[in-house]
Write a protein that holds these residues in place. Structure first.
Motif, PDB file in Angstrom:
ATOM      1  N   SER A 154     -31.016  82.530  -8.142  1.00  0.00           N
ATOM      2  CA  SER A 154     -31.158  82.854  -6.732  1.00  0.00           C
ATOM      3  C   SER A 154     -29.833  83.377  -6.206  1.00  0.00           C
ATOM      4  O   SER A 154     -28.771  82.833  -6.515  1.00  0.00           O
ATOM      5  CB  SER A 154     -31.585  81.616  -5.944  1.00  0.00           C
ATOM      6  OG  SER A 154     -31.658  81.899  -4.555  1.00  0.00           O
ATOM      7  N   LYS A 201     -37.468  84.247 -11.496  1.00  0.00           N
ATOM      8  CA  LYS A 201     -37.959  83.021 -12.117  1.00  0.00           C
ATOM      9  C   LYS A 201     -38.248  83.233 -13.601  1.00  0.00           C
ATOM     10  O   LYS A 201     -38.704  84.300 -14.025  1.00  0.00           O
ATOM     11  CB  LYS A 201     -39.225  82.521 -11.417  1.00  0.00           C
ATOM     12  CG  LYS A 201     -39.023  82.117  -9.964  1.00  0.00           C
ATOM     13  CD  LYS A 201     -40.159  81.240  -9.463  1.00  0.00           C
ATOM     14  CE  LYS A 201     -40.159  79.905 -10.177  1.00  0.00           C
ATOM     15  NZ  LYS A 201     -41.122  78.938  -9.582  1.00  0.00           N
ATOM     16  N   GLU A 220     -34.381  86.773  -6.153  1.00  0.00           N
ATOM     17  CA  GLU A 220     -35.075  85.582  -6.623  1.00  0.00           C
ATOM     18  C   GLU A 220     -35.731  85.959  -7.950  1.00  0.00           C
ATOM     19  O   GLU A 220     -36.570  86.854  -7.993  1.00  0.00           O
ATOM     20  CB  GLU A 220     -36.133  85.096  -5.629  1.00  0.00           C
ATOM     21  CG  GLU A 220     -35.574  84.660  -4.288  1.00  0.00           C
ATOM     22  CD  GLU A 220     -34.726  83.409  -4.370  1.00  0.00           C
ATOM     23  OE1 GLU A 220     -34.948  82.607  -5.324  1.00  0.00           O
ATOM     24  OE2 GLU A 220     -33.852  83.229  -3.506  1.00  0.00           O
ATOM     25  N   GLN A 280     -33.867  75.470 -19.972  1.00  0.00           N
ATOM     26  CA  GLN A 280     -33.199  74.245 -19.565  1.00  0.00           C
ATOM     27  C   GLN A 280     -32.338  73.661 -20.674  1.00  0.00           C
ATOM     28  O   GLN A 280     -31.313  73.021 -20.408  1.00  0.00           O
ATOM     29  CB  GLN A 280     -34.231  73.230 -19.072  1.00  0.00           C
ATOM     30  CG  GLN A 280     -34.914  73.673 -17.789  1.00  0.00           C
ATOM     31  CD  GLN A 280     -35.937  72.677 -17.278  1.00  0.00           C
ATOM     32  OE1 GLN A 280     -36.368  71.775 -18.016  1.00  0.00           O
ATOM     33  NE2 GLN A 280     -36.357  72.839 -16.033  1.00  0.00           N
ATOM     34  N   GLY A 306     -26.514  81.536  -7.854  1.00  0.00           N
ATOM     35  CA  GLY A 306     -26.484  80.438  -8.808  1.00  0.00           C
ATOM     36  C   GLY A 306     -27.789  80.303  -9.568  1.00  0.00           C
ATOM     37  O   GLY A 306     -28.830  80.849  -9.170  1.00  0.00           O
ATOM     38  N   PHE A 307     -27.717  79.584 -10.690  1.00  0.00           N
ATOM     39  CA  PHE A 307     -28.891  79.281 -11.503  1.00  0.00           C
ATOM     40  C   PHE A 307     -29.434  77.906 -11.124  1.00  0.00           C
ATOM     41  O   PHE A 307     -28.676  76.948 -10.991  1.00  0.00           O
ATOM     42  CB  PHE A 307     -28.535  79.280 -12.993  1.00  0.00           C
ATOM     43  CG  PHE A 307     -28.286  80.647 -13.560  1.00  0.00           C
ATOM     44  CD1 PHE A 307     -29.349  81.440 -13.964  1.00  0.00           C
ATOM     45  CD2 PHE A 307     -26.998  81.131 -13.692  1.00  0.00           C
ATOM     46  CE1 PHE A 307     -29.133  82.708 -14.496  1.00  0.00           C
ATOM     47  CE2 PHE A 307     -26.766  82.386 -14.226  1.00  0.00           C
ATOM     48  CZ  PHE A 307     -27.825  83.179 -14.627  1.00  0.00           C
ATOM     49  N   GLY A 308     -30.760  77.835 -10.965  1.00  0.00           N
ATOM     50  CA  GLY A 308     -31.419  76.575 -10.692  1.00  0.00           C
ATOM     51  C   GLY A 308     -32.167  76.082 -11.913  1.00  0.00           C
ATOM     52  O   GLY A 308     -31.999  76.621 -13.013  1.00  0.00           O
ATOM     53  N   PRO A 309     -33.025  75.067 -11.751  1.00  0.00           N
ATOM     54  CA  PRO A 309     -33.758  74.495 -12.892  1.00  0.00           C
ATOM     55  C   PRO A 309     -34.671  75.484 -13.606  1.00  0.00           C
ATOM     56  O   PRO A 309     -34.935  75.321 -14.797  1.00  0.00           O
ATOM     57  CB  PRO A 309     -34.575  73.371 -12.242  1.00  0.00           C
ATOM     58  CG  PRO A 309     -33.850  73.044 -10.988  1.00  0.00           C
ATOM     59  CD  PRO A 309     -33.268  74.334 -10.505  1.00  0.00           C
ATOM     60  N   ASP A 310     -35.154  76.516 -12.884  1.00  0.00           N
ATOM     61  CA  ASP A 310     -36.053  77.474 -13.518  1.00  0.00           C
ATOM     62  C   ASP A 310     -35.867  78.892 -12.993  1.00  0.00           C
ATOM     63  O   ASP A 310     -36.723  79.756 -13.211  1.00  0.00           O
ATOM     64  CB  ASP A 310     -37.509  77.056 -13.320  1.00  0.00           C
ATOM     65  CG  ASP A 310     -37.919  77.034 -11.850  1.00  0.00           C
ATOM     66  OD1 ASP A 310     -37.043  77.212 -10.973  1.00  0.00           O
ATOM     67  OD2 ASP A 310     -39.123  76.835 -11.573  1.00  0.00           O
ATOM     68  N   HIS A 336     -24.820  83.520  -1.302  1.00  0.00           N
ATOM     69  CA  HIS A 336     -24.783  82.490  -2.323  1.00  0.00           C
ATOM     70  C   HIS A 336     -25.280  83.107  -3.618  1.00  0.00           C
ATOM     71  O   HIS A 336     -25.869  84.186  -3.630  1.00  0.00           O
ATOM     72  CB  HIS A 336     -25.657  81.278  -1.942  1.00  0.00           C
ATOM     73  CG  HIS A 336     -27.129  81.544  -2.027  1.00  0.00           C
ATOM     74  ND1 HIS A 336     -27.879  81.904  -0.929  1.00  0.00           N
ATOM     75  CD2 HIS A 336     -27.999  81.527  -3.073  1.00  0.00           C
ATOM     76  CE1 HIS A 336     -29.133  82.085  -1.300  1.00  0.00           C
ATOM     77  NE2 HIS A 336     -29.238  81.862  -2.597  1.00  0.00           N
ATOM     78  N   ARG A 380     -29.120  75.668 -20.281  1.00  0.00           N
ATOM     79  CA  ARG A 380     -28.957  75.864 -18.837  1.00  0.00           C
ATOM     80  C   ARG A 380     -27.737  76.756 -18.547  1.00  0.00           C
ATOM     81  O   ARG A 380     -26.612  76.431 -18.912  1.00  0.00           O
ATOM     82  CB  ARG A 380     -28.788  74.513 -18.156  1.00  0.00           C
ATOM     83  CG  ARG A 380     -28.605  74.562 -16.635  1.00  0.00           C
ATOM     84  CD  ARG A 380     -29.908  74.914 -15.931  1.00  0.00           C
ATOM     85  NE  ARG A 380     -29.723  74.860 -14.490  1.00  0.00           N
ATOM     86  CZ  ARG A 380     -29.987  73.778 -13.743  1.00  0.00           C
ATOM     87  NH1 ARG A 380     -30.444  72.677 -14.317  1.00  0.00           N
ATOM     88  NH2 ARG A 380     -29.805  73.795 -12.444  1.00  0.00           N
TER      89      ARG A 380
END
Length: 255
Positions: free
Chosen positions: A65, A107, A105, A117, A58-62, A56, A120
């Motif tokens: 991954s 951050k 990972e 954000q 993708g970008f998450g909220p912060d 997998h 985003r």
């Protein structure tokens, strides 16, 4: 010396990589305030993937991954908008860059969360976008990656309006998300389905530029030259389920 599962290699031991960018498909980055802000991942962990692990990315909220990704795959994500590159767009990478798989990972620092954000990241963003710059700096720091951009012309297709004009059905402005649909980058939805052994995609409230991006996922360059600015409902049916022989037609009356 190993750090977070990645062997630190001097830059001289990693060949420079040439990125071949299709002139016609190159997407200009939108004008915004993101370029004036310097941003890098604050904490990064890169480890070898476990055998059989599901992939997998993708970008998450912060954070960003990824799992089961090769270095070449990460390069595509860092330097090209989604589906905007040819299959041979990365030149000069060593064999291991295609074969060895990694889990990532990464951050963003608490101080950069608000800016991150606001801008985003999405994978169809331009090469100077926030998400792309974050990945580019990460690859330079952790893999000692050096790149140079070269322009080249590639074979491909252009979406154009036929002589008898467009017959597309414009989507209702308040059209809800259809059941079983997948949101598309750029707006709109697609409902994947099969009928009589043929693969179908029902597109809802999709622009022609977004549709061209979807078609690029089949390994060929596709650009939108229709001049149409609306969002439309239509169905695409593949005439063959063989990925190597996928020729499709659009049924404008069955959306």
């Amino acid at each position: 010396m190993a750090q977070d599962g990645v062997k630190a290699q001097p830059a001289a031991s990693v060949p420079s990589v040439a990125l071949v960018q299709d002139k016609a498909a190159a997407a200009p980055a939108p004008e915004d305030d993101s370029k004036s802000h310097s941003i890098r991942f604050d904490v990064v962990s890169i480890k070898p993937s476990r055998p059989g692990e599901n992939w997998h990315f993708g970008f998450g909220p912060d954070a960003f991954s990824a799992a089961g990704q090769s270095l070449v795959s990460l390069i595509y994500q860092a330097y090209f908008p989604m589906n905007m590159s040819g299959k041979d767009a990365v030149k000069g990478a060593p064999d291991w860059a295609n074969k060895e798989l990694w889990d990532v990972e990464a951050k963003v620092s608490p101080e950069d969360i608000e800016f991150y954000q606001k801008h985003r990241p999405r994978f169809d963003d331009g090469p100077d976008s926030v998400g792309k710059r974050l990945l580019q700096s990460m690859l330079a720091d952790r893999f000692h990656l050096a790149v140079r951009m070269v322009s080249a012309e590639m074979d491909g297709y252009a979406l154009v309006v036929a002589k008898n004009g467009p017959k597309l059905k414009e989507a209702a402005p308040d059209e809800p998300q259809p059941s079983g649909s997948i949101p598309m980058a750029g707006g709109g939805y697609m409902v994947p389905a099969q009928r009589d052994g043929l693969v179908r995609g029902q597109f809802h409230a999709v622009s022609m530029s977004t549709f061209a991006t979807q078609l690029r996922g089949n390994g060929v360059a596709v650009v939108d030259r229709t001049g149409l600015s609306g969002r439309y409902d239509f169905t695409l049916t593949w005439l063959s389920s063989d990925p190597d022989e996928r020729v499709g037609f659009i049924n404008f009356d069955d959306a």
